[in-house]
Motif scaffolding. Structure first.
Motif, PDB file in Angstrom:
ATOM      1  N   TYR A  18     -44.136  22.663  57.391  1.00  0.00           N
ATOM      2  CA  TYR A  18     -42.765  22.189  57.581  1.00  0.00           C
ATOM      3  C   TYR A  18     -42.182  22.400  58.976  1.00  0.00           C
ATOM      4  O   TYR A  18     -41.093  21.909  59.260  1.00  0.00           O
ATOM      5  N   PHE A  19     -42.854  23.114  59.849  1.00  0.00           N
ATOM      6  CA  PHE A  19     -42.332  23.282  61.202  1.00  0.00           C
ATOM      7  C   PHE A  19     -42.443  21.967  61.967  1.00  0.00           C
ATOM      8  O   PHE A  19     -43.492  21.322  61.967  1.00  0.00           O
ATOM      9  N   ARG A  20     -41.347  21.570  62.640  1.00  0.00           N
ATOM     10  CA  ARG A  20     -41.311  20.318  63.393  1.00  0.00           C
ATOM     11  C   ARG A  20     -41.077  20.640  64.880  1.00  0.00           C
ATOM     12  O   ARG A  20     -39.933  20.893  65.283  1.00  0.00           O
ATOM     13  N   PRO A  21     -42.140  20.659  65.700  1.00  0.00           N
ATOM     14  CA  PRO A  21     -41.978  21.033  67.115  1.00  0.00           C
ATOM     15  C   PRO A  21     -40.931  20.207  67.850  1.00  0.00           C
ATOM     16  O   PRO A  21     -40.187  20.741  68.681  1.00  0.00           O
ATOM     17  N   ARG A  22     -40.846  18.927  67.590  1.00  0.00           N
ATOM     18  CA  ARG A  22     -39.881  18.101  68.326  1.00  0.00           C
ATOM     19  C   ARG A  22     -38.444  18.458  67.971  1.00  0.00           C
ATOM     20  O   ARG A  22     -37.542  18.346  68.802  1.00  0.00           O
ATOM     21  N   LYS A  23     -38.218  18.917  66.737  1.00  0.00           N
ATOM     22  CA  LYS A  23     -36.879  19.377  66.359  1.00  0.00           C
ATOM     23  C   LYS A  23     -36.557  20.698  67.053  1.00  0.00           C
ATOM     24  O   LYS A  23     -35.432  20.942  67.497  1.00  0.00           O
ATOM     25  N   TRP A  24     -37.561  21.556  67.147  1.00  0.00           N
ATOM     26  CA  TRP A  24     -37.396  22.845  67.815  1.00  0.00           C
ATOM     27  C   TRP A  24     -37.015  22.642  69.277  1.00  0.00           C
ATOM     28  O   TRP A  24     -36.144  23.334  69.813  1.00  0.00           O
ATOM     29  N   GLU A  25     -37.638  21.675  69.925  1.00  0.00           N
ATOM     30  CA  GLU A  25     -37.329  21.415  71.335  1.00  0.00           C
ATOM     31  C   GLU A  25     -35.894  20.933  71.520  1.00  0.00           C
ATOM     32  O   GLU A  25     -35.287  21.170  72.568  1.00  0.00           O
ATOM     33  N   LYS A  26     -35.346  20.283  70.506  1.00  0.00           N
ATOM     34  CA  LYS A  26     -33.952  19.841  70.594  1.00  0.00           C
ATOM     35  C   LYS A  26     -32.972  21.002  70.456  1.00  0.00           C
ATOM     36  O   LYS A  26     -31.869  20.973  70.999  1.00  0.00           O
ATOM     37  N   VAL A  27     -33.369  22.027  69.726  1.00  0.00           N
ATOM     38  CA  VAL A  27     -32.484  23.168  69.466  1.00  0.00           C
ATOM     39  C   VAL A  27     -32.613  24.250  70.534  1.00  0.00           C
ATOM     40  O   VAL A  27     -31.636  24.935  70.868  1.00  0.00           O
ATOM     41  N   ARG A  28     -33.785  24.417  71.093  1.00  0.00           N
ATOM     42  CA  ARG A  28     -34.066  25.536  71.999  1.00  0.00           C
ATOM     43  C   ARG A  28     -33.079  25.710  73.149  1.00  0.00           C
ATOM     44  O   ARG A  28     -32.793  26.854  73.527  1.00  0.00           O
ATOM     45  N   PRO A  29     -32.519  24.639  73.732  1.00  0.00           N
ATOM     46  CA  PRO A  29     -31.565  24.868  74.831  1.00  0.00           C
ATOM     47  C   PRO A  29     -30.278  25.565  74.405  1.00  0.00           C
ATOM     48  O   PRO A  29     -29.565  26.109  75.251  1.00  0.00           O
ATOM     49  N   PHE A  30     -29.982  25.579  73.118  1.00  0.00           N
ATOM     50  CA  PHE A  30     -28.711  26.112  72.632  1.00  0.00           C
ATOM     51  C   PHE A  30     -28.895  27.564  72.189  1.00  0.00           C
ATOM     52  O   PHE A  30     -28.999  27.888  71.007  1.00  0.00           O
ATOM     53  N   ARG A  31     -28.939  28.472  73.182  1.00  0.00           N
ATOM     54  CA  ARG A  31     -29.327  29.859  72.926  1.00  0.00           C
ATOM     55  C   ARG A  31     -28.166  30.770  72.527  1.00  0.00           C
ATOM     56  O   ARG A  31     -28.386  31.933  72.213  1.00  0.00           O
ATOM     57  N   ASN A  32     -26.944  30.270  72.566  1.00  0.00           N
ATOM     58  CA  ASN A  32     -25.827  31.121  72.135  1.00  0.00           C
ATOM     59  C   ASN A  32     -25.836  31.154  70.611  1.00  0.00           C
ATOM     60  O   ASN A  32     -25.228  30.319  69.946  1.00  0.00           O
ATOM     61  N   ALA A  33     -26.551  32.127  70.077  1.00  0.00           N
ATOM     62  CA  ALA A  33     -26.875  32.141  68.655  1.00  0.00           C
ATOM     63  C   ALA A  33     -26.248  33.330  67.941  1.00  0.00           C
ATOM     64  O   ALA A  33     -25.903  34.350  68.555  1.00  0.00           O
ATOM     65  N   ALA A  34     -26.128  33.181  66.627  1.00  0.00           N
ATOM     66  CA  ALA A  34     -25.759  34.283  65.742  1.00  0.00           C
ATOM     67  C   ALA A  34     -26.675  34.244  64.533  1.00  0.00           C
ATOM     68  O   ALA A  34     -27.115  33.166  64.104  1.00  0.00           O
ATOM     69  N   VAL A  35     -26.975  35.399  63.994  1.00  0.00           N
ATOM     70  CA  VAL A  35     -27.776  35.509  62.781  1.00  0.00           C
ATOM     71  C   VAL A  35     -26.829  35.671  61.594  1.00  0.00           C
ATOM     72  O   VAL A  35     -25.911  36.508  61.627  1.00  0.00           O
ATOM     73  N   LEU A  36     -27.041  34.888  60.559  1.00  0.00           N
ATOM     74  CA  LEU A  36     -26.308  35.057  59.311  1.00  0.00           C
ATOM     75  C   LEU A  36     -27.213  35.772  58.323  1.00  0.00           C
ATOM     76  O   LEU A  36     -28.346  35.334  58.070  1.00  0.00           O
TER      77      LEU A  36
END
Length: 210
Positions: A18-36
């Protein structure tokens, strides 16, 4: 219906499927993250509870280590705590989860990470809570969903986070539920339309790369 399914083989299979590398590349620039950290209560994680999840002994140490590293990196961890009484949740599940029941407290292993705890009364951690306001105040772009149960509160919260404009990371080894079928069904759906389904270790690599 319940089983001890949370093995290294299962985790590797889910990541491969289920891991989608192309989706990961779209998210990776947005590093201001929080863990729920969703509903990590003794009710789900202690053997004496009727709601005990059999894979909890495998799951809890993995998540503790992830939180320890996320905390070291300065990533905020926001916990939720669920309770309900005399409402639709009571009717559906055939009982209450009283706020004052000791089993409804956070599991001891997680208490040291729980500086922020939000109380909720349904599957969605955003509904009727201050969660979105906290995330906006922190300028969060991406939420990392962890906790229990995969196919109920975790999945519902992931969908709602996406609808509210947050990027969503839903690690395949970051949530737990009753059995492999519920777990996989969530990953199948979320990886298609809502979330990146990576590994916890990959999330830490990403969080430390900024």
């Amino acid at each position: 219906m319940k089983e001890d399914y949370f093995t290294e083989e299962f985790i590797a299979e889910m990541r491969e499927r289920y891991f989608r590398p192309r989706k990961w590349e779209k998210v990776r620039p947005f590093r201001n993250a929080a863990v729920l950290a969703i509903d990590l209560q003794a009710y789900f994680l202690r053997p004496e509870s009727r709601a005990f999840l059999p894979s909890a002994p495998r799951f809890v140490p993995r998540l503790v280590e992830f939180y320890r590293e996320a905390e070291r990196l300065g990533v905020p961890i926001i916990f939720t705590r669920h309770f309900h009484r005399d409402d639709i949740m009571t009717r559906w599940w055939g009982g209450n989860m009283p706020r004052d029941d000791p089993l409804n407290g956070l599991l001891d292993e997680f208490r040291s990470f729980a500086e922020t705890v939000i109380e909720k009364r349904t599957y969605d951690a955003f509904h009727g809570t201050e969660l979105e306001g906290i995330l906006r105040k922190l300028h969060v772009e991406t939420v990392v969903i962890t906790g229990v149960m995969t196919h109920l509160c975790c999945e519902t919260t992931a969908r709602e986070a996406f609808v509210r404009g947050f990027n969503v990371v839903f690690p395949v080894d970051g949530t737990l539920t009753q059995n492999r079928f519920f777990h996989e069904a969530t990953l199948r759906n979320l990886s298609h339309g809502f979330a990146v389904t990576s590994l916890l270790g990959e999330v830490l690599e990403w969080l430390s790369s900024g």
